[in-house]
Design a protein around this motif. Structure first.
Motif, short mmCIF file in Angstrom:
data_model
loop_
_atom_site.label_atom_id
_atom_site.label_comp_id
_atom_site.label_asym_id
_atom_site.label_seq_id
_atom_site.Cartn_x
_atom_site.Cartn_y
_atom_site.Cartn_z
N ARG A 129 0.85 -1.20 0.00
CA ARG A 129 0.00 0.00 0.00
C ARG A 129 0.88 1.24 0.00
NH1 ARG A 129 -2.03 3.90 3.15
NH2 ARG A 129 -4.13 4.57 2.58
N GLN A 130 0.56 2.19 -0.87
CA GLN A 130 1.39 3.39 -1.02
C GLN A 130 0.50 4.63 -1.14
OE1 GLN A 130 5.09 3.54 -1.92
NE2 GLN A 130 4.85 1.71 -0.71
N ASP A 131 1.07 5.81 -0.76
CA ASP A 131 0.38 7.03 -1.17
C ASP A 131 1.10 7.61 -2.38
OD1 ASP A 131 2.49 8.63 -0.29
OD2 ASP A 131 1.61 8.94 1.68
N VAL A 132 0.54 8.68 -2.95
CA VAL A 132 1.05 9.17 -4.24
C VAL A 132 2.53 9.55 -4.14
CG1 VAL A 132 0.86 11.04 -5.93
CG2 VAL A 132 -1.21 9.93 -5.07
N THR A 151 -6.80 -0.28 -7.27
CA THR A 151 -7.64 0.50 -6.34
C THR A 151 -9.04 -0.09 -6.35
OG1 THR A 151 -8.12 2.06 -8.12
CG2 THR A 151 -6.45 2.74 -6.55
N LEU A 152 -9.68 -0.09 -5.19
CA LEU A 152 -11.06 -0.59 -5.11
C LEU A 152 -12.05 0.50 -4.71
CD1 LEU A 152 -12.15 -3.91 -4.86
CD2 LEU A 152 -9.91 -3.29 -5.61
N ARG A 159 -7.52 9.38 -7.37
CA ARG A 159 -6.17 9.86 -6.99
C ARG A 159 -5.11 9.37 -7.98
NH1 ARG A 159 -4.37 13.50 -3.56
NH2 ARG A 159 -2.91 12.13 -2.45
N THR A 160 -5.43 8.32 -8.73
CA THR A 160 -4.47 7.80 -9.71
C THR A 160 -4.13 8.88 -10.74
OG1 THR A 160 -5.53 5.67 -9.39
CG2 THR A 160 -4.03 5.82 -11.24
N ALA A 195 -4.39 6.55 -17.63
CA ALA A 195 -3.60 5.31 -17.66
C ALA A 195 -3.32 4.87 -19.09
CB ALA A 195 -4.36 4.22 -16.91
N ASP A 196 -2.31 4.00 -19.23
CA ASP A 196 -1.99 3.45 -20.55
C ASP A 196 -2.83 2.23 -20.87
OD1 ASP A 196 0.39 5.12 -21.39
OD2 ASP A 196 0.95 4.51 -19.36
#
Ligand code: B12
Length: 217
Positions: A129-132, A151-152, A159-160, A195-196
């Protein structure tokens, strides 16, 4: 006779670990592990999420269902990655891959995706688990070429966008693959966050990574 996923759901709600693992063990004699997860475990958990949303089960039941699933999934996938590393040749010029859960405590999807990729012969750094900010630092330090983000929660998925904007500045070569429930509910969301690629289930992760690294058309 209830469907296997319904029987599993009942065993989760009753917090009956033994029954849950029996049901999964029986299914695993007929189906490969990933199919057991996709056709039984995930639908059972999703149905429980819906019950919770309607006020028909307690958060403690959702929590315990998640815990039981962690054990079941560990048990199901335990052979997959190590077997693969024995029988598959490591990828030539393997890309630097990492997976993370962004600002979210739903960790099961990432566990499955990571195992699928390892079973496909890829080395994957698991950032948990990470933050930005932390994630930006780690991706740069490790020179990650493909980052998989799970992410769920909808706010976490949104936030992505911030993560990807940051990556485009500090690590423009990094490709980002997203996945998790919010992307199944909204099929445009992955493009909105920049996203790609998106994977709607764990099995797609391997196809996408192969495609991004030019291994497959
Ligand atoms: C189990 C669960 C929990 C457990 C998690 C345990 C754990 N160790 O992970 C616990 C109890 C901790 C929990 C907590 C909460 N939860 Co919850 N939870 C769920 C539930 C029921 C199942 C999720 C799950 O594990 N599914 C099984 C896994 C295997 O599936 P998956 O994660 O989707 O992953 C698959 C694919 O999506 C894909 N995938 C996943 N990631 C990626 C990434 C890539 C790159 C790729 C290619 C593919 C991929 O591969 C996987 C296999 O196919 C969902 C319901 C649902 N519809 O998803 C709610 C749900 C996600 N939770 C929800 C909520 C609201 C919460 C809480 C806020 C509740 C609260 N009030 O406290 C907290 C918040 C925690 C937080 N801050 O993150 C909501 C989110 C709503 C929203 N719009 O944001 C849901 C949708 C329930 C609902 N219907 O309301 N939860």
């Amino acid at each position: 006779m209830p469907l296997p996923s319904e029987a599993l759901q009942q065993s989760f709600l009753a917090l009956d670990r033994m029954r849950a693992s029996e049901l999964v063990a029986v299914a695993a004699t007929e189906l490969p592990p990933l199919q057991v997860i996709e056709t039984m475990v995930r639908p059972a958990l999703e149905a429980i999420g819906q019950l919770w949303e309607q006020g028909d089960c307690a958060l403690s039941q959702v929590y315990m269902s998640g815990r039981i699933c962690e054990e079941l999934i560990d048990g199901l996938l335990v052979g997959s990655a190590s077997d693969a590393s024995r029988i598959l040749t490591p990828q030539v010029a393997a890309p630097r891959l990492a997976i993370a859960v962004l600002e979210d405590y739903h960790l099961l999807g990432r566990q499955i995706v990571r195992t699928v990729l390892r079973a496909g012969g890829y080395e994957v750094l698991d950032y948990g688990r990470q933050d930005v900010e932390e994630l930006l630092d780690r991706v740069c330090a490790d020179r990650i070429e493909i980052l998989l983000v799970s992410t769920l929660m909808l706010p976490s998925a949104l936030r992505t966008r911030m993560l990807i904007d940051g990556l485009r500045r500090v690590s423009p070569q990094t490709r980002v693959v997203v996945g998790g429930a919010p992307y199944r509910f909204d099929d445009q969301l992955w493009q909105e966050v920049g996203a790609d690629a998106v994977g709607l289930h764990a099995g797609e992760a391997l196809t996408i990574v192969n495609r991004l690294t030019g291994e497959a058309p």
